[in-house]
Scaffold this active site. Sequence first.
Site, PDB file in Angstrom:
ATOM      1  N   GLN A  78      -6.236  -3.248   4.978  1.00  0.00           N
ATOM      2  CA  GLN A  78      -6.762  -3.800   3.734  1.00  0.00           C
ATOM      3  C   GLN A  78      -6.298  -2.922   2.581  1.00  0.00           C
ATOM      4  OE1 GLN A  78      -8.739  -6.758   3.710  1.00  0.00           O
ATOM      5  NE2 GLN A  78      -7.997  -6.765   5.829  1.00  0.00           N
ATOM      6  N   GLU A  79      -5.419  -3.452   1.744  1.00  0.00           N
ATOM      7  CA  GLU A  79      -4.878  -2.703   0.611  1.00  0.00           C
ATOM      8  C   GLU A  79      -5.616  -3.077  -0.675  1.00  0.00           C
ATOM      9  OE1 GLU A  79      -0.308  -2.526   2.343  1.00  0.00           O
ATOM     10  OE2 GLU A  79      -0.685  -3.683   0.527  1.00  0.00           O
ATOM     11  N   ASN A  80      -5.349  -2.322  -1.735  1.00  0.00           N
ATOM     12  CA  ASN A  80      -5.865  -2.665  -3.055  1.00  0.00           C
ATOM     13  C   ASN A  80      -4.923  -2.135  -4.122  1.00  0.00           C
ATOM     14  OD1 ASN A  80      -6.866   0.009  -4.031  1.00  0.00           O
ATOM     15  ND2 ASN A  80      -8.120  -0.159  -2.184  1.00  0.00           N
ATOM     16  N   ALA A  81      -5.179  -2.470  -5.360  1.00  0.00           N
ATOM     17  CA  ALA A  81      -4.285  -2.093  -6.456  1.00  0.00           C
ATOM     18  C   ALA A  81      -4.194  -0.588  -6.641  1.00  0.00           C
ATOM     19  CB  ALA A  81      -4.731  -2.753  -7.756  1.00  0.00           C
ATOM     20  N   SER A  82      -5.145   0.137  -6.157  1.00  0.00           N
ATOM     21  CA  SER A  82      -5.108   1.597  -6.211  1.00  0.00           C
ATOM     22  C   SER A  82      -4.386   2.126  -4.973  1.00  0.00           C
ATOM     23  CB  SER A  82      -6.534   2.164  -6.279  1.00  0.00           C
ATOM     24  OG  SER A  82      -6.488   3.565  -6.390  1.00  0.00           O
TER      25      SER A  82
ATOM     26  N   CYS B  49      -6.275   1.440   6.905  1.00  0.00           N
ATOM     27  CA  CYS B  49      -5.436   0.944   7.998  1.00  0.00           C
ATOM     28  C   CYS B  49      -6.259   0.140   8.992  1.00  0.00           C
ATOM     29  CB  CYS B  49      -4.779   2.106   8.731  1.00  0.00           C
ATOM     30  SG  CYS B  49      -3.696   3.117   7.707  1.00  0.00           S
TER      31      CYS B  49
ATOM     32  N   GLU C  74      -6.335   0.335  12.280  1.00  0.00           N
ATOM     33  CA  GLU C  74      -6.929   1.148  13.333  1.00  0.00           C
ATOM     34  C   GLU C  74      -8.248   1.763  12.881  1.00  0.00           C
ATOM     35  OE1 GLU C  74      -2.376   1.827  13.651  1.00  0.00           O
ATOM     36  OE2 GLU C  74      -3.845   1.298  12.108  1.00  0.00           O
TER      37      GLU C  74
ATOM     38  N   CYS D 211      -0.434   5.702  12.198  1.00  0.00           N
ATOM     39  CA  CYS D 211      -0.073   6.727  11.218  1.00  0.00           C
ATOM     40  C   CYS D 211      -0.872   8.006  11.492  1.00  0.00           C
ATOM     41  CB  CYS D 211      -0.326   6.216   9.801  1.00  0.00           C
ATOM     42  SG  CYS D 211      -2.077   6.157   9.338  1.00  0.00           S
TER      43      CYS D 211
ATOM     44  N   CYS E  44      -4.717   7.710  11.037  1.00  0.00           N
ATOM     45  CA  CYS E  44      -5.329   6.953  12.139  1.00  0.00           C
ATOM     46  C   CYS E  44      -5.335   7.775  13.420  1.00  0.00           C
ATOM     47  CB  CYS E  44      -4.600   5.632  12.342  1.00  0.00           C
ATOM     48  SG  CYS E  44      -4.909   4.470  10.985  1.00  0.00           S
TER      49      CYS E  44
END
Length: 160
Positions: free
Chosen positions: A63-67, A73, A75, A112, A115
């Site tokens: 789940q990504e965001n603008a920041s 991740c 995991e 990564c 994780c």
Amino acid sequence: MKEVKIESKLYIFDSLKETPENIQSLMQEAIKARENAYAPYSNFHVGAAILLDNGEIVSGSNQENASYPSGLCAERTAIFYAGAKFPKAKIIKMAITAASKNQKTSEPIPPCGACRQAIAEYETKQNQPVEIYFMGEVGKVMKSNSLANLLPFGFDSSNL
């Protein structure tokens, strides 16, 4: 000075079909989770599915965001959810799959560093290794019997 040699033992399956049926099922849950990834910045979609000792399967996607890169991740999403929902359950197996919108991922893609550290924490907490299977979108599947194969000289509470 003394030289130290570190060895890791990993197993490679030529395809998901070569893995045991229970792993194929677990990886299918990871693939479903990958489809729910929110990755508009990296275009790199990851899904993870965890089998707990109580029989429950918990999954997560990145789940990504603008920041960027302060998202989470797949995991860690799955691990932290499992820890919150089933705090006494042990993690037995984990399946991870990653796909890029920019190219086909056909080589196994491991967790990564962040994780790996989270998985290591749970191995320490439960005093039991976690069997980890990881792959790209297609192709080979790699298996590690413990996170220790992927993160030698891990950092844990004994270092504090």
